[in-house]
Design a protein around this motif. Sequence first.
Motif, PDB file in Angstrom:
ATOM      1  N   UNK A 102       4.702  -0.491  -1.408  1.00 41.35           N
ATOM      2  CA  UNK A 102       4.471  -0.594  -0.409  1.00 41.35           C
ATOM      3  C   UNK A 102       4.105  -1.884   0.122  1.00 41.35           C
ATOM      4  N   UNK A 103       3.183  -2.122   1.694  1.00 39.51           N
ATOM      5  CA  UNK A 103       3.762  -4.109   1.945  1.00 39.51           C
ATOM      6  C   UNK A 103       2.268  -4.496   1.384  1.00 39.51           C
ATOM      7  N   UNK A 104       1.114  -3.706   0.109  1.00 37.17           N
ATOM      8  CA  UNK A 104       0.451  -4.682  -0.335  1.00 37.17           C
ATOM      9  C   UNK A 104      -0.778  -3.384  -1.018  1.00 37.17           C
ATOM     10  N   UNK A 105      -1.541  -3.774  -1.837  1.00 41.22           N
ATOM     11  CA  UNK A 105      -2.196  -3.149  -3.014  1.00 41.22           C
ATOM     12  C   UNK A 105      -3.528  -2.847  -2.138  1.00 41.22           C
ATOM     13  N   UNK A 106      -4.371  -1.865  -2.287  1.00 34.04           N
ATOM     14  CA  UNK A 106      -5.706  -1.829  -2.204  1.00 34.04           C
ATOM     15  C   UNK A 106      -6.335  -0.727  -2.178  1.00 34.04           C
ATOM     16  N   UNK A 107      -5.841   0.053  -4.229  1.00 38.40           N
ATOM     17  CA  UNK A 107      -6.249   0.436  -4.789  1.00 38.40           C
ATOM     18  C   UNK A 107      -7.360   0.514  -5.528  1.00 38.40           C
ATOM     19  N   UNK A 108      -8.515   1.007  -5.155  1.00 39.69           N
ATOM     20  CA  UNK A 108      -9.772   0.893  -5.626  1.00 39.69           C
ATOM     21  C   UNK A 108     -10.363   0.913  -7.222  1.00 39.69           C
TER      22      UNK A 108
END
Length: 223
Positions: free
Chosen positions: A158-164
């Motif tokens: 992935x390009x970035x982390x975004x998981x809650x």
Amino acid sequence: MNSIFRSLLIILVLFSQNTNAQKRIKLFNQKDLKDWYAFGDEKGKQDNAANLFSVENNMIRMYGPKAGYLMSEQSFRNFELTVEYKWNTDTNFVRKNNSKNSGVMYHVPAETPDVLWPKGIQFQIKEGATGDFVFLQEVTLNINGTTITPGKSVVSKRFADAENPIGEWNELVVISKNGKITQKLNGKLVNEGTESSVTEGRILLQYEGFPIDFRKVTIKKHK
């Protein structure tokens, strides 16, 4: 004449609104597993998906001692898929392992045999890696100008982390249009590529051993 014109205009607006609303399809009706079948590592294909997984409190609940998946009966091309998921940490639910690992697959060709795991593209749902692409059974995609090397299971990070945080709901979105694939997580772009070698297929919800819930699975078709 003006009255007739106004009436026609109202009818046209209502028709347009109804048409737009119909474009988003509920793949999960929040009542049962209609239009899905299940496949399990031990029991094989189950036309009655409730033999492996359940629906409770308007959620698909996936758990148990063996890995498996839910597969949509219908195939899709050029779409926006939205899925909401949450890890189920209740220890009363049977699990295969403690590794928080799952995924949503798409573009699983209709002719692909049922195996763990079939041909297609996976939106990885995994602690510390949610948003990765996983390309299965020789599927390829061009990412940042380079086509990935085909293989049995190939990961593109992935390009970035975004998981809650664990215990909270997450929303993932997959947009597929004419070979371009975009993956978003909680409103943030996490992966993207072009020239996909698969452009049409079924939707698959994975269970890899740690209980997971899904409460929204909808798709909007694009031309």
